[in-house]
Design a protein around this motif. Structure first.
Motif, PDB file in Angstrom:
ATOM      1  N   ASP A  41      39.453  29.508  50.224  1.00  0.00           N
ATOM      2  CA  ASP A  41      39.990  30.659  49.980  1.00  0.00           C
ATOM      3  C   ASP A  41      41.089  31.622  49.516  1.00  0.00           C
ATOM      4  O   ASP A  41      41.012  32.760  49.270  1.00  0.00           O
ATOM      5  CB  ASP A  41      41.408  30.791  51.398  1.00  0.00           C
ATOM      6  CG  ASP A  41      40.342  29.755  52.432  1.00  0.00           C
ATOM      7  OD1 ASP A  41      39.147  29.921  52.785  1.00  0.00           O
ATOM      8  OD2 ASP A  41      40.995  29.323  53.842  1.00  0.00           O
ATOM      9  N   ASP A  42      41.655  31.223  47.989  1.00  0.00           N
ATOM     10  CA  ASP A  42      41.580  32.409  47.471  1.00  0.00           C
ATOM     11  C   ASP A  42      40.749  32.599  46.260  1.00  0.00           C
ATOM     12  O   ASP A  42      40.987  34.279  45.519  1.00  0.00           O
ATOM     13  CB  ASP A  42      42.890  31.137  45.778  1.00  0.00           C
ATOM     14  CG  ASP A  42      41.788  29.824  45.745  1.00  0.00           C
ATOM     15  OD1 ASP A  42      41.146  29.486  45.640  1.00  0.00           O
ATOM     16  OD2 ASP A  42      42.117  29.636  43.830  1.00  0.00           O
ATOM     17  N   HIS A  43      40.052  31.886  46.052  1.00  0.00           N
ATOM     18  CA  HIS A  43      38.812  32.927  45.801  1.00  0.00           C
ATOM     19  C   HIS A  43      37.919  34.194  46.844  1.00  0.00           C
ATOM     20  O   HIS A  43      37.857  34.835  45.574  1.00  0.00           O
ATOM     21  CB  HIS A  43      37.900  32.180  45.281  1.00  0.00           C
ATOM     22  CG  HIS A  43      37.658  30.485  44.319  1.00  0.00           C
ATOM     23  ND1 HIS A  43      38.325  29.711  44.435  1.00  0.00           N
ATOM     24  CD2 HIS A  43      37.617  31.142  43.016  1.00  0.00           C
ATOM     25  CE1 HIS A  43      38.286  28.772  42.863  1.00  0.00           C
ATOM     26  NE2 HIS A  43      38.043  29.227  42.228  1.00  0.00           N
ATOM     27  N   VAL A  44      37.732  33.880  47.293  1.00  0.00           N
ATOM     28  CA  VAL A  44      37.661  34.545  48.803  1.00  0.00           C
ATOM     29  C   VAL A  44      38.804  35.831  48.763  1.00  0.00           C
ATOM     30  O   VAL A  44      38.206  37.033  48.619  1.00  0.00           O
ATOM     31  CB  VAL A  44      37.735  33.862  50.123  1.00  0.00           C
ATOM     32  CG1 VAL A  44      37.031  35.632  51.331  1.00  0.00           C
ATOM     33  CG2 VAL A  44      36.423  33.049  50.504  1.00  0.00           C
ATOM     34  N   ALA A  45      39.663  35.667  48.558  1.00  0.00           N
ATOM     35  CA  ALA A  45      40.604  36.808  48.791  1.00  0.00           C
ATOM     36  C   ALA A  45      40.956  37.259  47.206  1.00  0.00           C
ATOM     37  O   ALA A  45      41.087  38.590  47.223  1.00  0.00           O
ATOM     38  CB  ALA A  45      42.632  36.076  48.521  1.00  0.00           C
ATOM     39  N   ARG A  46      40.824  36.000  46.058  1.00  0.00           N
ATOM     40  CA  ARG A  46      40.357  36.906  44.584  1.00  0.00           C
ATOM     41  C   ARG A  46      39.355  38.223  44.477  1.00  0.00           C
ATOM     42  O   ARG A  46      39.730  38.845  44.166  1.00  0.00           O
ATOM     43  CB  ARG A  46      40.778  36.601  43.681  1.00  0.00           C
ATOM     44  CG  ARG A  46      41.063  36.980  42.340  1.00  0.00           C
ATOM     45  CD  ARG A  46      41.276  35.643  41.302  1.00  0.00           C
ATOM     46  NE  ARG A  46      41.867  36.056  40.205  1.00  0.00           N
ATOM     47  CZ  ARG A  46      43.097  36.119  39.740  1.00  0.00           C
ATOM     48  NH1 ARG A  46      43.894  35.982  40.084  1.00  0.00           N
ATOM     49  NH2 ARG A  46      42.725  36.697  38.118  1.00  0.00           N
ATOM     50  N   LEU A  47      38.367  37.688  44.821  1.00  0.00           N
ATOM     51  CA  LEU A  47      37.602  38.542  45.047  1.00  0.00           C
ATOM     52  C   LEU A  47      36.902  39.569  45.332  1.00  0.00           C
ATOM     53  O   LEU A  47      36.450  40.676  45.394  1.00  0.00           O
ATOM     54  CB  LEU A  47      36.124  37.677  45.686  1.00  0.00           C
ATOM     55  CG  LEU A  47      34.328  38.318  45.260  1.00  0.00           C
ATOM     56  CD1 LEU A  47      34.453  37.885  43.646  1.00  0.00           C
ATOM     57  CD2 LEU A  47      33.896  36.333  45.521  1.00  0.00           C
ATOM     58  N   ALA A  48      37.878  40.112  47.375  1.00  0.00           N
ATOM     59  CA  ALA A  48      37.964  40.342  48.220  1.00  0.00           C
ATOM     60  C   ALA A  48      38.902  41.851  47.723  1.00  0.00           C
ATOM     61  O   ALA A  48      38.433  43.143  46.915  1.00  0.00           O
ATOM     62  CB  ALA A  48      38.846  40.306  48.934  1.00  0.00           C
ATOM     63  N   PHE A  49      39.886  41.257  46.119  1.00  0.00           N
ATOM     64  CA  PHE A  49      41.127  42.610  45.413  1.00  0.00           C
ATOM     65  C   PHE A  49      39.677  42.757  45.110  1.00  0.00           C
ATOM     66  O   PHE A  49      39.972  43.775  44.127  1.00  0.00           O
ATOM     67  CB  PHE A  49      41.946  41.049  44.755  1.00  0.00           C
ATOM     68  CG  PHE A  49      42.462  42.032  44.142  1.00  0.00           C
ATOM     69  CD1 PHE A  49      43.810  42.251  44.709  1.00  0.00           C
ATOM     70  CD2 PHE A  49      42.573  41.856  43.093  1.00  0.00           C
ATOM     71  CE1 PHE A  49      44.131  43.703  44.509  1.00  0.00           C
ATOM     72  CE2 PHE A  49      43.576  43.410  42.146  1.00  0.00           C
ATOM     73  CZ  PHE A  49      44.461  43.100  42.590  1.00  0.00           C
ATOM     74  N   ILE A  50      39.086  42.362  43.766  1.00  0.00           N
ATOM     75  CA  ILE A  50      38.531  42.529  42.342  1.00  0.00           C
ATOM     76  C   ILE A  50      37.618  43.474  43.144  1.00  0.00           C
ATOM     77  O   ILE A  50      37.275  44.797  42.419  1.00  0.00           O
ATOM     78  CB  ILE A  50      37.613  41.754  42.077  1.00  0.00           C
ATOM     79  CG1 ILE A  50      38.880  40.472  41.094  1.00  0.00           C
ATOM     80  CG2 ILE A  50      36.581  41.696  40.610  1.00  0.00           C
ATOM     81  CD1 ILE A  50      37.917  39.373  40.720  1.00  0.00           C
ATOM     82  N   ARG A  51      36.561  42.749  44.137  1.00  0.00           N
ATOM     83  CA  ARG A  51      36.085  44.339  44.742  1.00  0.00           C
ATOM     84  C   ARG A  51      36.627  45.679  45.258  1.00  0.00           C
ATOM     85  O   ARG A  51      35.773  46.650  45.409  1.00  0.00           O
ATOM     86  CB  ARG A  51      34.732  43.611  45.734  1.00  0.00           C
ATOM     87  CG  ARG A  51      34.150  42.330  45.613  1.00  0.00           C
ATOM     88  CD  ARG A  51      33.222  42.420  46.348  1.00  0.00           C
ATOM     89  NE  ARG A  51      32.400  42.619  47.308  1.00  0.00           N
ATOM     90  CZ  ARG A  51      31.511  43.695  46.834  1.00  0.00           C
ATOM     91  NH1 ARG A  51      30.402  42.986  45.845  1.00  0.00           N
ATOM     92  NH2 ARG A  51      30.894  43.917  47.894  1.00  0.00           N
TER      93      ARG A  51
END
Length: 155
Positions: A41-51
């Motif tokens: 989930d941390d990757h999902v949140a970080r990727l959403a932030f980046i995008r």
């Protein structure tokens, strides 16, 4: 979740995810016994932030700075403000450039009011004239074998 699932969950192409990993924006995921990347989930949140940052047209270096502060929540956010202020300035500059481009295109469009033979098209004529002027403004290239600038000696 595997990379395909992360891709589907975030709407991010697999190659983009791999690129962000190579750039150090996404942490390296752990690997399964079969050597598959395993994301959380941390990757999902970080990727959403980046995008989201990228959707605001932020450069990777700007995103990198923001992530550094996001990863250190006790840090002073003065640099975050500076990054955003600079980005706002870049956006304002691009808006001015785009308005000038729009004016130029509207001027071209005004040169042809009706459908007619392409040989009489004012838009094509205007584009051709501008292209010729651009070519005339380009300095001539030196002939082959002639070098401008640094010599081959020690500096």
């Amino acid at each position: 979740m595997k990379i395909g699932e992360l891709s589907a969950a975030t709407g991010t192409p697999v190659e983009t995810i791999r690129f962000y990993e190579r750039e150090g924006l996404l942490p390296v995921p752990r690997r399964s016994s079969g050597n598959y990347r395993i994301y959380g989930d941390d990757h999902v949140a970080r990727l959403a932030f980046i995008r989201h940052c990228r959707s605001l047209d932020m450069a990777l270096d700007e995103v990198r700075v923001l992530l550094r502060f996001k990863d250190a929540p006790q840090s002073d956010c003065g640099e975050v403000n500076r990054v955003l202020d600079e980005h706002i300035g870049h956006v304002a500059h691009r808006i001015r450039e785009l308005k000038a481009l729009e004016k130029q295109l509207k001027g071209l469009r005004a040169q042809c009011h009706a459908s007619q033979e392409a040989g009489a098209c004012g838009i094509l004529e205007g584009l051709s004239q501008a292209a010729t002027q651009t070519l005339e403004a380009v300095p001539p290239r030196p002939a082959a074998g002639h070098h401008i600038g640094r010599t081959h000696g020690r500096h």
